[in-house]
Design an enzyme around this catalytic site. Sequence first.
Site, PDB file in Angstrom:
ATOM      1  N   ASP A  11       8.011  -1.808  -0.643  1.00 17.77           N
ATOM      2  CA  ASP A  11       6.994  -2.775  -0.246  1.00 17.77           C
ATOM      3  C   ASP A  11       6.543  -2.418   1.167  1.00 17.77           C
ATOM      4  O   ASP A  11       7.376  -2.301   2.075  1.00 17.77           O
ATOM      5  CB  ASP A  11       7.550  -4.200  -0.272  1.00 17.77           C
ATOM      6  CG  ASP A  11       7.814  -4.695  -1.688  1.00 17.77           C
ATOM      7  OD1 ASP A  11       7.604  -3.921  -2.636  1.00 17.77           O
ATOM      8  OD2 ASP A  11       8.239  -5.857  -1.832  1.00 17.77           O
ATOM      9  N   ASP A 132       3.186 -12.604 -12.029  1.00 21.48           N
ATOM     10  CA  ASP A 132       4.184 -13.241 -11.188  1.00 21.48           C
ATOM     11  C   ASP A 132       4.204 -14.723 -11.536  1.00 21.48           C
ATOM     12  O   ASP A 132       3.151 -15.375 -11.492  1.00 21.48           O
ATOM     13  CB  ASP A 132       3.833 -13.057  -9.711  1.00 21.48           C
ATOM     14  CG  ASP A 132       3.674 -11.588  -9.338  1.00 21.48           C
ATOM     15  OD1 ASP A 132       4.336 -10.755  -9.983  1.00 21.48           O
ATOM     16  OD2 ASP A 132       2.890 -11.285  -8.427  1.00 21.48           O
TER      17      ASP A 132
END
Length: 244
Positions: A11, A132
Amino acid sequence: MMAFTIYPAIDMRGGKCVRLLQGDYNKETVYADSPFEVAKSFADEGATWIHMVDLDGAKAGQRVNHEHVLQVVQNLNVNVQIGGGIRTENDVAFYLNNGVSRVILGSAAISNPEFVKKMLQTYGEKIAIGIDAKDGYVATEGWLNTSNVEATELGKTLAEAGAEVFIFTDIATDGMLSGPNIKAVVEMAEATGKQVIASGGVSKLDDLVQLKKYSASGVAGAIVGKALYTKQFTVREALSEVNK
């Protein structure tokens, strides 16, 4: 038995390799200054795929950390999937034309479904749908908002539109090292009838073993982030465990 792939996660925020706790931009830990060096270490341990997320891009709605992605693609012998800040066909084409193996579309599935369907029709399996979920509902814009769309319903709709690969994250488990929400992952795989990559919560090798038990149902792999950075286990150990 279907292959079960391990996706070490990188990330990126501000050009560094970070992790956010449950997607909270105020709960960031910086683990490394160079995404490329982290990717190289994963590749050296045998990773065949690397999962990269442009956190700045997800928040800004445009590509920000793409140079780091291309550095990995051009210098390492790994497949890369990238998500975050990909909102236009130009963004999709930019990555795919520069050697990225798979582009992840997430928030756009809610905000711009026609665009996502067009990308699926144009690029097929090179597009992964990132779903998500928070309490079963789709969260968008870097998890800053929760929609009123059920995650499995969105999955079904996009599977019908041509999606072959889904990445499913249960926000409640992400970065918590509390174990993945296996039930929700399997529900998504069964609802879509497609490949689902589990994301969030993997904390020990047994989590990967338990997920792999559902590979026949479509659970095709797992994204592993914090567990690697906090040295719960290594990429090499993970690959050894799932390839037994």
